[in-house]
Design an enzyme around this catalytic site. Structure first.
Site, PDB file in Angstrom:
ATOM      1  N   VAL A 128      16.742  70.571  29.577  1.00 42.62           N
ATOM      2  CA  VAL A 128      17.639  71.772  29.278  1.00 42.62           C
ATOM      3  C   VAL A 128      18.718  71.558  30.680  1.00 42.62           C
ATOM      4  O   VAL A 128      19.819  72.410  30.573  1.00 42.62           O
ATOM      5  CB  VAL A 128      17.214  73.083  29.361  1.00 42.62           C
ATOM      6  CG1 VAL A 128      16.306  73.325  28.275  1.00 42.62           C
ATOM      7  CG2 VAL A 128      16.210  73.441  30.560  1.00 42.62           C
ATOM      8  N   LYS A 129      18.502  70.662  31.650  1.00 42.79           N
ATOM      9  CA  LYS A 129      19.434  70.645  32.731  1.00 42.79           C
ATOM     10  C   LYS A 129      20.643  69.814  32.050  1.00 42.79           C
ATOM     11  O   LYS A 129      20.931  69.341  31.175  1.00 42.79           O
ATOM     12  CB  LYS A 129      18.755  69.866  33.797  1.00 42.79           C
ATOM     13  CG  LYS A 129      17.458  70.535  34.342  1.00 42.79           C
ATOM     14  CD  LYS A 129      17.863  71.912  34.756  1.00 42.79           C
ATOM     15  CE  LYS A 129      16.750  72.374  35.689  1.00 42.79           C
ATOM     16  NZ  LYS A 129      15.487  72.393  35.240  1.00 42.79           N
ATOM     17  N   THR A 130      21.567  69.559  33.104  1.00 38.67           N
ATOM     18  CA  THR A 130      22.981  69.005  32.643  1.00 38.67           C
ATOM     19  C   THR A 130      22.887  67.664  32.228  1.00 38.67           C
ATOM     20  O   THR A 130      23.628  67.176  31.221  1.00 38.67           O
ATOM     21  CB  THR A 130      23.799  69.005  34.033  1.00 38.67           C
ATOM     22  OG1 THR A 130      24.017  70.423  34.386  1.00 38.67           O
ATOM     23  CG2 THR A 130      25.410  68.677  33.521  1.00 38.67           C
TER      24      THR A 130
END
Length: 387
Positions: A190-192
């Site tokens: 879910v991170k960049t």
């Protein structure tokens, strides 16, 4: 279902991973160093050490700074468990620092208050968390830390691509360590950028970098020039410190390398979505957007709103359920760390007013590179209809 966060994988990413799968190295191979070099270039770091995830990055940071039993680490009350747990892994204690209720961030002022209140303790380090991707005044936080002889670790799990603007107007990428000793990153889906699982630590210090590399792989040394014993041979290696198996595979790094090439487009999409949300909620009497700091050109990981649930006449749980019934996922980032049973048992009751006010109202709405305009419009409509 529209989730609050999601990875964005395309054919280029898949092809890059397949190339590694068809090659000679699945782990301990050349793509790991390639990814580290690319990340170093991206954030302006002198040294990058990749590892298995963001939590192991924080643990390695504590170990590399020789933080341990009888030491105390200051950690913002609003963050994920790992920011504080890493200190406990090495036997250190934690002091929770209050946050600005309008940003969820530790500030120079709240840090000073915590240091003063606990000046009788053996304070060793500060973990400065960039919640949602936004950073506070790093220059002032660094100055305060140095005044008190404290190491400064940036927990940038949310902040890959964020730029800090200092008091002279100069820009610094988070990860360049212009105002810290170490910076840790996470590449959870879910991170960049996504690597499946993955983490990294950046530093300007070559000795710290060498220790990080040693500790991530069992404390094992294969270079003959660094051996301490008398035995030699092509099979020989030495374990010089107690280390861990915190390495990351070439498979993960292949995905990370491909994802890094799209970082700027991911950030641009996230910023555009945040701007659209901000415009949509600007006139709401029950929704407040996070205060945007002039020190931070933010690569947004989360879109957090602050809601007046009392005025709304609806609990947060019920509000989230109503959105879920419409196919919209939300989340809360985060529960104050001192609410957790483990920390309650360890330190007793703690109550920090900024953290409590922030927690009472925060709610994360969907934000990710693949979120379409129609999906965002549906989220906005559903939130405003219920708020």
């Amino acid at each position: 279902m529209i989730p609050y966060g999601r990875h964005h994988i395309d054919q280029q990413d898949i092809d890059h991973v397949i190339e590694v799968l068809q090659g000679d190295w699945l782990t301990c191979g050349p793509i790991v160093e390639t990814f580290e070099a690319e990340l170093a270039t991206q954030v302006g770091a002198n040294h990058v050490v990749s590892c298995s995830n963001g939590t192991t990055a924080l643990h390695l940071a504590m170990l590399a700074l020789n933080i341990g039993v009888n030491d105390v680490v200051l950690v913002p009350a609003i963050t994920f468990l790992a920011s504080a747990n890493a200190a406990r892994y090495v036997g250190a204690d934690v002091v929770f620092v209050d946050v600005d209720p309008k940003t969820g961030l530790m500030t120079p002022e709240t840090l000073k208050v915590a240091i003063t209140a606990h000046k009788d303790k053996n304070l060793k380090a500060v973990v400065n968390v960039h919640l949602a991707g936004q950073c506070e005044d790093l220059e002032k936080i660094h100055e305060i830390s140095r005044q008190h002889g404290l190491w400064l670790i940036e927990d940038a799990a949310h902040a890959l691509g964020t730029i800090y603007t200092d008091s002279t107007g100069q820009d610094h990428f988070i990860g360049a360590n212009s105002f810290s000793d170490l910076t840790t990153f996470s590449f959870h889906p879910v991170k960049t950028i996504a690597m499946g699982e993955g983490g990294a630590i950046t530093t300007q210090d070559s000795q710290i970098a060498a220790k990080l590399k040693l500790l991530r792989s069992h404390g094992m040394v294969r270079e003959a020039s660094q051996w301490q014993g008398v035995e030699t041979g092509p099979w020989y290696y030495e374990m010089q410190e107690l280390g861990y198996n915190y390495r990351i595979s070439d498979i993960n790094c292949a995905l990370g390398s491909s994802q890094l090439k799209k970082l700027e487009s991911f950030i641009a999409k996230r910023r555009a979505l945040v701007a659209q949300y901000d415009r949509a909620f600007a006139l709401s009497s029950t929704i407040t957007t996070l205060t945007k700091l002039p020190t931070s050109r933010t690569a947004w990981h989360l879109y957090i709103v602050l809601m007046d649930f009392a005025q709304l006449g609806l609990s947060r749980a019920d509000f989230m359920k109503q959105l879920k019934d419409k196919g919209i996922g939300t989340q809360v980032h985060y529960i104050p760390l001192y609410h957790q049973p483990y920390y309650k048992k360890l330190y007793g009751e703690v109550n920090l007013p900024g953290a409590e006010a922030y927690y009472a109202s925060c709610l994360s709405l969907p934000l990710y590179a693949g979120l379409t305009q129609d999906q965002q419009d549906a989220v906005i409509e559903a939130v405003l209809n219920h708020a």
